[in-house]
Design a protein around this motif. Sequence first.
Motif, PDB file in Angstrom:
ATOM      1  N   UNK A   1     -10.336   1.990  -0.359  1.00  0.00           N
ATOM      2  CA  UNK A   1      -9.544   1.967  -1.594  1.00  0.00           C
ATOM      3  C   UNK A   1      -8.094   2.331  -1.284  1.00  0.00           C
TER       4      UNK A   1
ATOM      5  N   UNK B   1       1.570   1.268 -10.475  1.00  0.00           N
ATOM      6  CA  UNK B   1       0.678   1.102  -9.323  1.00  0.00           C
ATOM      7  C   UNK B   1      -0.745   0.845  -9.800  1.00  0.00           C
TER       8      UNK B   1
ATOM      9  N   UNK C   1       0.831  -1.204   0.000  1.00  0.00           N
ATOM     10  CA  UNK C   1       0.000   0.000   0.000  1.00  0.00           C
ATOM     11  C   UNK C   1       0.866   1.255   0.000  1.00  0.00           C
TER      12      UNK C   1
ATOM     13  N   UNK D   1      -7.316  -7.539 -14.306  1.00  0.00           N
ATOM     14  CA  UNK D   1      -7.747  -6.151 -14.436  1.00  0.00           C
ATOM     15  C   UNK D   1      -8.167  -5.875 -15.879  1.00  0.00           C
TER      16      UNK D   1
ATOM     17  N   UNK E   1      -6.996  -0.325 -16.780  1.00  0.00           N
ATOM     18  CA  UNK E   1      -6.180  -0.534 -15.577  1.00  0.00           C
ATOM     19  C   UNK E   1      -4.773  -1.002 -15.958  1.00  0.00           C
TER      20      UNK E   1
ATOM     21  N   UNK F   1      -3.970   2.814  -3.146  1.00  0.00           N
ATOM     22  CA  UNK F   1      -3.048   2.808  -4.281  1.00  0.00           C
ATOM     23  C   UNK F   1      -1.952   1.815  -3.910  1.00  0.00           C
TER      24      UNK F   1
ATOM     25  N   UNK G   1      -5.048   1.081  -8.485  1.00  0.00           N
ATOM     26  CA  UNK G   1      -6.047   1.509  -7.497  1.00  0.00           C
ATOM     27  C   UNK G   1      -6.992   0.336  -7.263  1.00  0.00           C
ATOM     28  N   UNK G   2      -7.217   0.008  -6.028  1.00  0.00           N
ATOM     29  CA  UNK G   2      -8.059  -1.149  -5.760  1.00  0.00           C
ATOM     30  C   UNK G   2      -8.753  -1.035  -4.411  1.00  0.00           C
TER      31      UNK G   2
ATOM     32  N   UNK H   1      -6.852   5.723  -0.187  1.00  0.00           N
ATOM     33  CA  UNK H   1      -7.656   6.680  -0.944  1.00  0.00           C
ATOM     34  C   UNK H   1      -9.047   6.862  -0.341  1.00  0.00           C
TER      35      UNK H   1
END
Lengths: 203, 468
Positions: free
Chosen positions: B23, B157, B15, B144, B148, B25, B159-160, B19
């Motif tokens: 979430x 990176x 990590x 993904x 993505x 990044x 985002x998830x 976010x």
Amino acid sequence: MQPFTKLSAVAAPLMRANIDTDLIIPMGRYLMAERADMHRFAFEVLRYLPDGSENPQFVLNKPAFRDAQILISGANFGCGSSRESAVWALHGLGIRCIITPGFGNIFYNNCFQSGLLPIVLDEATVEHLAKLAASGNGGPFEIDLEQQKITAPDGQSHAFAVQPQRRTQLLQGLDDIGVTLRKSADIKNHRAADEKARPWIYI
Amino acid sequence: MSANTLFDKVWDSHTISSLGDGFSLLQVDRNFIHDLSGARALQALAEQGRAVMHPDLTFACPDHTTSTALDASHSGERYAKCVDPLRDLAHKQGVRFFEIGAHGFGIIHVIGPELGLTLPGSLIVCGDSHTSTHGGLGALAWGIGASEVAHVLATGAIIQQKPKRLRVRFDGQLQTGVTAKDLILYLIGRDGVAAGNGYAVEYAGPVVRSFSIEQRMTLCNLSIEMGAKIGMVAPDATTYAYLAGREYAPKDANWDAALAHWQSLPSDAAATFDLERSVDACQIRPQVTWGTSPEQVIAIDGHIPDPSAQPDPEKRRAYAAALDYMGLTAGAGLQGTKIDQVFIGSCTNGRLSDLREAAGVLQGQKVAAHVRAWVVPGSVDVKRAAEAEGLDRLFTEAGFEWRNPGCSLCVGANGEVVAAGKRCMSTSNRNFVGRQGTDSRTHLASPIMAAAAAIRGEITDVRAMMEA
């Protein structure tokens, strides 16, 4: 990316569960069609009869739903393959919002990349909205992303959840890359520390 | 320090920033790209004038659209559209490209592990939903979309949203003729195709501990078929023995440091999961799908369910539609159902151990005259290893076609498809409407069940052939 703020549109009910992305866009079409043409093949197996003519039974071919911009569907919508062309196909067809009790998770993420709003509501509410949509005489559904609220033709409102950054990006039409690159320093710092901690990853 | 799961340890250490709303990044360690989403993502990046941030951590292999015919020319429209752009842009961006037919080439989820690119505790993404396969080595890996992929290429990176944790324990012992494929098909049939939605799955218990890495990968591979993007197995001595000496695996002092890190990864004894499920493996018999969803599966000696007996109206509709598409009858068994094709291969079951097990069923018998049977090894290295031990001859002498590696009939993206109305016994992962070709009929099963069906010309219980 096209911003999403408010939408007032017809909703089409497609109430079956587990609609997979192969059904939304078959591999052969994903392979050869350009992104801008993908919509011609959206739901191809359902939308067209074997002779290539439109299947009049399919909801999006019915006169009342031809201009639908909202799709109301059964659970686990968009399960299966990660192909983003499924989102491109639906977006090209004019669909801007999908309401279901649940999404395939990869598809869910893909929606945000094209400015398509995925909304998860409980099963009873989705069933209710689908019935309202099917009756076809109650007027449009109003979707307000700012307020995170759907107003159905019966006048009732339903709140929905969306992660704040996703919401902001949809409202402003921002794609992920631009937003993430603002964090370049954090990314670089994390990587630099990791290169020291786990040198074996870097080959 | 609080007790953590394997998943949490890998997630947290990757990590970069939070976010909000769960979430994050996350830093990506390996970005595998292929000729569908990968080629499109590289093109998108080029159009945006952006460069690949970590070409050294990006690996390209055109597995989806390449022909597996031995005499393929590897040219034409599909190659111009999918393979050539992947190759050209990979070279331009300094990304390793595994050339068709050369060492290292194959299905991405086969080559990553066998090259030692897939490592415990690493974070892996790929524009393919079966990326969960890499979890068999204790990697955190998921599929993904093309946008993505472009994001990972540009930023290193992803985002998830953090999924919840699900642990599935397999207890007891496997019966003869029952494989990892049967275990996971059984679980999907029991709990449904959405059972894992929103979860990262850890497979645990004595059966999983006793599994080879290849069996663990088969388990993790099908996680997405129950809605979970992520499937993982904690690394252990089996994992380290598998990795030692592999081409890109750490060596010398790096190996020692890596090993110490890997040994810290398994879930702590006191770690808690949001959901726990267990399966008594003793109860599981060889599984075969009868419908058009992986959850529509029964044991080989079971009966196809009756749609009208389903309380849920949506299930009634789905079952009836599936039976109609598959040309099957409610209440009947699957044994004796005539098949036209057999496909042994894919990222689910295209590894050396799969081919060995399937070849073991043949025992000098011939493929039924009306059946077209294919073996498609998962990679060039799998193919060469199989040939070195003579598996290719066992297959070809029995009447199988021994082909080059690729995704092939699993997804039909390379023009290799099952014809309309034809029935295929397949070791792949999806039996969706039209998946193997327009109006094709797919029965998912294990490699040994597929090999048995090829010999008998119909769906059959491999256990009868093993006991004979």
